[in-house]
Scaffold this motif. Structure first.
Motif, short mmCIF file in Angstrom:
data_model
loop_
_atom_site.label_atom_id
_atom_site.label_comp_id
_atom_site.label_asym_id
_atom_site.label_seq_id
_atom_site.Cartn_x
_atom_site.Cartn_y
_atom_site.Cartn_z
N GLU A 170 6.54 3.78 -6.55
CA GLU A 170 5.21 3.75 -5.94
C GLU A 170 4.25 2.80 -6.67
OE1 GLU A 170 1.78 6.99 -5.47
OE2 GLU A 170 3.68 7.58 -4.53
N GLU A 171 4.43 2.64 -7.98
CA GLU A 171 3.57 1.75 -8.75
C GLU A 171 3.74 0.29 -8.32
OE1 GLU A 171 3.95 2.36 -12.96
OE2 GLU A 171 3.60 4.50 -12.77
N GLU A 190 4.62 -0.67 -5.28
CA GLU A 190 3.95 -0.71 -3.98
C GLU A 190 2.43 -0.84 -4.17
OE1 GLU A 190 5.46 1.72 -0.44
OE2 GLU A 190 3.80 2.89 -1.27
N ASN A 191 1.86 -0.05 -5.05
CA ASN A 191 0.43 -0.10 -5.33
C ASN A 191 0.02 -1.46 -5.89
OD1 ASN A 191 -2.20 1.05 -5.59
ND2 ASN A 191 -1.81 1.29 -7.78
N TRP A 239 -0.02 -4.01 -3.01
CA TRP A 239 -1.14 -3.78 -2.10
C TRP A 239 -2.49 -4.13 -2.71
CZ3 TRP A 239 0.34 1.78 -0.20
CH2 TRP A 239 1.41 1.69 0.68
N ASN A 240 -2.67 -3.87 -4.01
CA ASN A 240 -4.00 -3.94 -4.60
C ASN A 240 -4.23 -5.04 -5.63
OD1 ASN A 240 -5.06 -1.53 -3.24
ND2 ASN A 240 -3.52 -0.47 -4.46
N ASN A 241 -3.17 -5.59 -6.22
CA ASN A 241 -3.38 -6.51 -7.33
C ASN A 241 -2.68 -7.85 -7.24
OD1 ASN A 241 -3.13 -3.49 -8.78
ND2 ASN A 241 -4.94 -4.69 -9.31
#
Length: 63
Positions: A34-35, A37-38, A41-43
């Motif tokens: 999940e990290e 994926e995050n 999406w965000n960085n």
């Protein structure tokens, strides 16, 4: 014919622009971590723009 192509996220950013890349990345999924994926999406775009990290995607070649 190659089964996969390797794409540098910064090259994608320069070729199609931030808005289009954001739309493409919004479909990214990583069920194993999940990290990751995050991060995508965000960085990933911000890191690429500031040249803080080099991110590559392995994309399936459908040709």
């Amino acid at each position: 014919m190659k089964e996969y192509i390797i794409v540098n996220i910064l090259d994608m950013l320069e070729a199609i622009g931030e808005q289009n890349l954001s739309v493409i990345l919004s479909d990214f999924s990583c069920q194993i971590n999940e990290e990751i994926e995050n991060f995508v999406w965000n960085n990933v775009i911000g890191f690429a723009k500031r040249k803080m990290a080099t991110t590559y995607f392995f994309l399936r070649n459908f040709n």
